[in-house]
Each structure stands twice: as structure tokens, then as C-alpha cells.
Design an enzyme around this catalytic site. Structure first.
Site, PDB file in Angstrom:
ATOM      1  N   GLN A   1       0.844  -1.199   0.000  1.00 41.76           N
ATOM      2  CA  GLN A   1       0.000   0.000   0.000  1.00 41.76           C
ATOM      3  C   GLN A   1       0.874   1.242   0.000  1.00 41.76           C
ATOM      4  OE1 GLN A   1      -3.051  -0.114   3.064  1.00 41.76           O
ATOM      5  NE2 GLN A   1      -3.302  -2.324   2.753  1.00 41.76           N
TER       6      GLN A   1
HETATM    7  N1  GTP Z   1      -7.427 -14.230 -10.117  1.00 44.78           N
HETATM    8  C1  GTP Z   1      -6.297 -14.068  -9.436  1.00 44.78           C
HETATM    9  N2  GTP Z   1      -6.320 -13.445  -8.242  1.00 44.78           N
HETATM   10  C2  GTP Z   1      -5.161 -13.291  -7.585  1.00 44.78           C
HETATM   11  C3  GTP Z   1      -3.939 -13.790  -8.095  1.00 44.78           C
HETATM   12  N3  GTP Z   1      -2.965 -13.510  -7.208  1.00 44.78           N
HETATM   13  C4  GTP Z   1      -3.560 -12.842  -6.192  1.00 44.78           C
HETATM   14  N4  GTP Z   1      -4.875 -12.716  -6.410  1.00 44.78           N
HETATM   15  C5  GTP Z   1      -5.843 -12.065  -5.539  1.00 44.78           C
HETATM   16  O1  GTP Z   1      -5.491 -10.697  -5.447  1.00 44.78           O
HETATM   17  C6  GTP Z   1      -5.763 -10.204  -4.138  1.00 44.78           C
HETATM   18  C7  GTP Z   1      -4.529  -9.582  -3.537  1.00 44.78           C
HETATM   19  O2  GTP Z   1      -3.560 -10.579  -3.290  1.00 44.78           O
HETATM   20  P1  GTP Z   1      -2.429 -10.413  -2.184  1.00 44.78           P
HETATM   21  O3  GTP Z   1      -1.572 -11.608  -2.282  1.00 44.78           O
HETATM   22  O4  GTP Z   1      -3.003 -10.073  -0.883  1.00 44.78           O
HETATM   23  O5  GTP Z   1      -1.682  -9.141  -2.773  1.00 44.78           O
HETATM   24  P2  GTP Z   1      -0.411  -8.409  -2.160  1.00 44.78           P
HETATM   25  O6  GTP Z   1       0.468  -8.058  -3.300  1.00 44.78           O
HETATM   26  O7  GTP Z   1       0.186  -9.242  -1.103  1.00 44.78           O
HETATM   27  O8  GTP Z   1      -1.050  -7.075  -1.571  1.00 44.78           O
HETATM   28  P3  GTP Z   1      -0.505  -6.192  -0.332  1.00 44.78           P
HETATM   29  O9  GTP Z   1      -0.260  -7.115   0.802  1.00 44.78           O
HETATM   30  O10 GTP Z   1      -1.584  -5.210  -0.052  1.00 44.78           O
HETATM   31  O11 GTP Z   1       0.745  -5.521  -0.810  1.00 44.78           O
HETATM   32  C8  GTP Z   1      -6.274 -11.391  -3.337  1.00 44.78           C
HETATM   33  O12 GTP Z   1      -7.672 -11.330  -3.325  1.00 44.78           O
HETATM   34  C9  GTP Z   1      -5.812 -12.584  -4.137  1.00 44.78           C
HETATM   35  O13 GTP Z   1      -6.668 -13.691  -4.009  1.00 44.78           O
HETATM   36  C10 GTP Z   1      -3.956 -14.458  -9.354  1.00 44.78           C
HETATM   37  O14 GTP Z   1      -2.953 -14.918  -9.899  1.00 44.78           O
HETATM   38  N5  GTP Z   1      -5.155 -14.559  -9.979  1.00 44.78           N
END
Ligand code: GTP
Ligand code: MG
Lengths: 184, 178
Positions: free
Chosen positions: A70
Site C-alpha cells: 500500500q
Molecule cells: N485471479 C487471481 N487473483 C489473484 C492472483 N494472485 C492474487 N490474487 C488475488 O489478489 C488479491 C490480492 O492478493 P495479495 O496476495 O493479498 O496481494 P499483495 O500483493 O500481497 O497485496 P498487499 O499485501 O496489499 O501488498 C487477493 O484477493 C488474491 O486472491 C492471481 O494470480 N489470480
């Protein structure tokens, strides 16, 4: 070199690699990390701090650091640059709106002295979503061809299906290993 | 810092190449081992001394309430870790420099990391808390659990705590952040 010496050396050299996973929020960093580790990926919430996982892979010990993306958290990223061997930049390929933001953040990281020399892997994540940008598109939009300071590669992937995740990590390890572990 | 790595001394023995290598390697690593063991011995002494113990305890006491049994880590852990290294590693390093001429903590820490798998015991755990964040976090979680007399029920993941409210004095350390 005697057998004993060799055995001793092998035992001592624990091949440790430090990977730092960054990217905008919602890109899928934590999901990728958990998928790797064989954990459930259905209940992941936005990261407000950071996660660390130690994974054994191909005889390497991977210390993977995943820091929240974020906007308000990005100023903390710098606290995790030190000793990074590989930077994994995760992109939400379906998030066309923020691709410029994504490009800027990546390019300012590449100027960081403490990340100099690290291997860069770009994951064009969420390829399973309809309408997501191809890795070729993202390569252009992030202006990757202009990166001369780091070894880099981009791969399309999906944290949900697992597609290409391993390939990305394997390339990253190979690139790092060719720099670091060549002496024996 | 430990050794000048010069095999030159052995050339006059005109051993076959293989033997020469083996001989050199072994003597080198023996000297390194001995030095390493001597330093470990000093460290054992230092960490048992009151100075170190007091510093460590007051540090744990001051910050343990920040640490929670959650998988995700808070950014403040990193600040606390930095401060911990500044205070405790510094103390250890100062004490060691008084005993070992030309002591280099950086070199020594590298050796420790390389030998991590061979080593165990309390000293190594303490040394690891300087270089390994996970070891550091675990130390705090253990301290907190002991402090609060926690019984951890692994089947439910729930914890029963008896908690003594103590004012957490954080005034002395400035976490002025970015
Ligand atoms: N369809 C799909 N959804 C995904 C994929 N990878 C992550 N998501 C979704 O995207 C959202 C964010 O995923 P996170 O892994 O929390 O993202 P992050 O990069 O860790 O985000 P921050 O912790 O806020 O920095 C979640 O709802 C996941 O389920 C993917 O390859 N395909
Ligand atoms: Mg996350």
C-alpha cells in the site's frame, strides 16, 4: 583436495539466498508466497507489515521477504533492501489503471544503491483473469528493455493456478547462483 | 582477519600437488577452527556476565509486548531489531575487542552463519538473534510466553494468558520513522 575437506566444505556452505518481493498493493505477492509454500491462499488479507518464509528448493535455502505494497507502506521498503540477492517485482496484470504507478515505483527501486547487482524477476501475475495484459504488453509499459543495471526477466504467471511460478524462481536462483556460488 | 591464506609455507616440502593442497587446506582450517573456538569461549563468558545479561533483560522487558504470535510481522519489529543489534551486539563486540586484538564482528558473524548447521546451544542462538530476524522474533515470542505464563494449546491455536499490566517504557528509543 581430500575427501574430508570436500565434505567439510559442502557441509559449511549452506547456500542461502535472500529474495525480496515487492509491488503495488493487491498485486498478489502474499498469494505467490503462500502458493509456493503449499499453504491455503483463500484467506489472505492485505499485508500491513511484512512476511518472511524460508523455503528449501533445489538445495538452496530461500529467505523470501514479502512487504506490504500500500502506498503509505512503501517508504518502509527501504528497510528491507540490505543483502537482497533477488528482487521479485509482482504486477497485477489486470490493473491497467495503475500500470504507470507500477512503472515509476519499479524504476525508482532500480536506482537504489543497496539493490544494485540484484537479479530482477518481474511476475506478470493474474494471467488467469480475462482481459489481463500480456507479459509482452507489460514489458513495454514498464519499459523493461531500458533496464541495463540489473539482469532481468519477465514471466506471465498466476498465483492461483501456479502457472510459471516455479520457472520464475528457478531462473532467479540460476541467475543469482551464477554470480554468487561459482567459486566451488 | 583470522588467517593469512598463504599456502606458500608448504611449497618447500615439495609434496605432490594433491597432497600439498590437502595438507594446506587442513592446516588452514585447523587454525581457523581454533581461533573460532577461542572466540566462542570468550563469548560464552561475556554473555554470562552481568553487564550483558542486564542489557538483554531490560531490552526484552521493554519491548516484549510489541511482539505477537501472528504470522505477519509488524514494521516496528525491524526497528526493534536494529536497536537490539546496536545495543547488544555492540556490547559483545566491545567486550571481545578488549580480549581479541583485531576482532572483526562482521567476519565472525559470517563464519557463524556458515557454520549454523553444525552448531547449537545457547550462544549460537544468541548470536543468531543478531543476524537472523526470525531467530530474533522467536526469542521475543518465547520471552513473552514465559513472562505471561502462557499455555499454548496447539489444537485450537488459542492461548490462555495471565497478564500483568506493566507500563511499557519506550521513551528512550526514538523510532522516528522515514
Ligand atoms: N485471479 C487471481 N487473483 C489473484 C492472483 N494472485 C492474487 N490474487 C488475488 O489478489 C488479491 C490480492 O492478493 P495479495 O496476495 O493479498 O496481494 P499483495 O500483493 O500481497 O497485496 P498487499 O499485501 O496489499 O501488498 C487477493 O484477493 C488474491 O486472491 C492471481 O494470480 N489470480
Ligand atoms: Mg500482501
Amino acid at each position: 583436495m581430500g575427501l574430508l575437506t570436500i565434505l567439510k566444505k559442502m557441509k559449511q556452505k549452506e547456500k542461502e539466498v535472500r529474495l525480496l518481493m515487492l509491488g503495488l498493493d493487491n498485486a498478489g505477492k502474499t498469494t505467490i508466497l503462500k502458493k509456493f509454500n503449499g499453504e491455503d491462499i483463500d484467506t489472505i488479507s492485505p499485508t500491513l507489515g511484512f512476511n518472511i518464509k524460508t523455503l528449501e528448493h533445489r538445495g538452496f535455502k530461500l529467505n523470501v521477504w514479502d512487504v506490504g505494497g500500500q502506498r503509505s507502506l512503501r517508504s518502509y521498503w527501504r528497510n528491507y533492501f540490505e543483502s537482497t540477492d533477488g528482487l521479485i517485482w509482482v504486477v497485477d496484470s489486470a490493473d491497467r489503471m495503475r500500470i504507470q504507478d507500477c512503472k515509476q515505483e519499479l524504476h525508482s527501486l532500480l536506482l537504489e544503491e543497496r539493490l544494485a547487482g540484484s537479479t530482477l524477476l518481474v511476475f506478470a501475475n493474474k494471467q488467469d483473469l480475462p482481459g489481463s495484459l500480456s507479459s509482452e504488453d507489460i514489458k513495454k509499459m514498464l519499459d523493461l528493455d531500458n533496464i541495463k543495471s540489473h539482469h532481468w526477466r519477465i514471466l506471465p504467471c498466476s498465483a492461483v493456478t501456479g502457472e510459471h511460478l516455479l520457472e520464475g524462481i528457478d531462473w532467479t536462483i540460476d541467475d543469482i547462483a551464477s554470480r554468487i556460488f561459482t567459486m566451488d | 582477519m583470522m588467517m593469512s591464506n598463504s599456502p606458500g609455507d608448504f611449497h618447500c616440502l615439495s609434496l605432490g600437488e594433491d597432497q600439498e593442497e590437502l595438507f594446506t587446506e587442513n592446516s588452514n582450517s585447523n587454525v581457523v577452527d581454533t581461533q573460532f573456538d577461542i572466540i566462542i569461549g570468550y563469548i560464552e563468558d561475556i554473555i554470562m556476565e552481568e553487564k550483558f545479561q542486564t542489557l538483554q533483560n531490560s531490552f526484552l522487558e521493554r519491548f516484549y509486548k510489541e511482539f505477537e504470535e501472528t504470522e505477519e510481522n509488524k514494521f516496528i519489529y525491524t526497528d526493534i531489531h536494529k536497536e537490539y543489534v546496536n545495543v547488544l551486539e555492540k556490547c559483545l563486540e566491545d567486550e571481545l575487542s578488549m580480549r581479541v586484538p583485531d576482532f572483526s564482528m562482521i567476519e565472525f558473524t559470517k563464519q557463524i552463519i556458515e557454520r549454523k548447521s553444525e552448531l547449537d546451544g545457547e550462544i549460537f542462538e544468541i548470536l543468531l538473534t543478531f543476524s537472523d530476524f526470525v531467530a530474533f522474533k522467536d526469542m521475543f515470542l518465547d520471552y513473552r510466553a514465559a513472562k505471561e505464563g502462557k499455555t499454548v494449546d496447539l489444537s485450537t491455536g488459542l492461548t490462555i494468558t495471565s497478564y500483568s499490566e506493566m507500563p511499557c517504557d519506550r521513551g528512550e528509543i526514538n523510532f522516528g520513522q522515514n
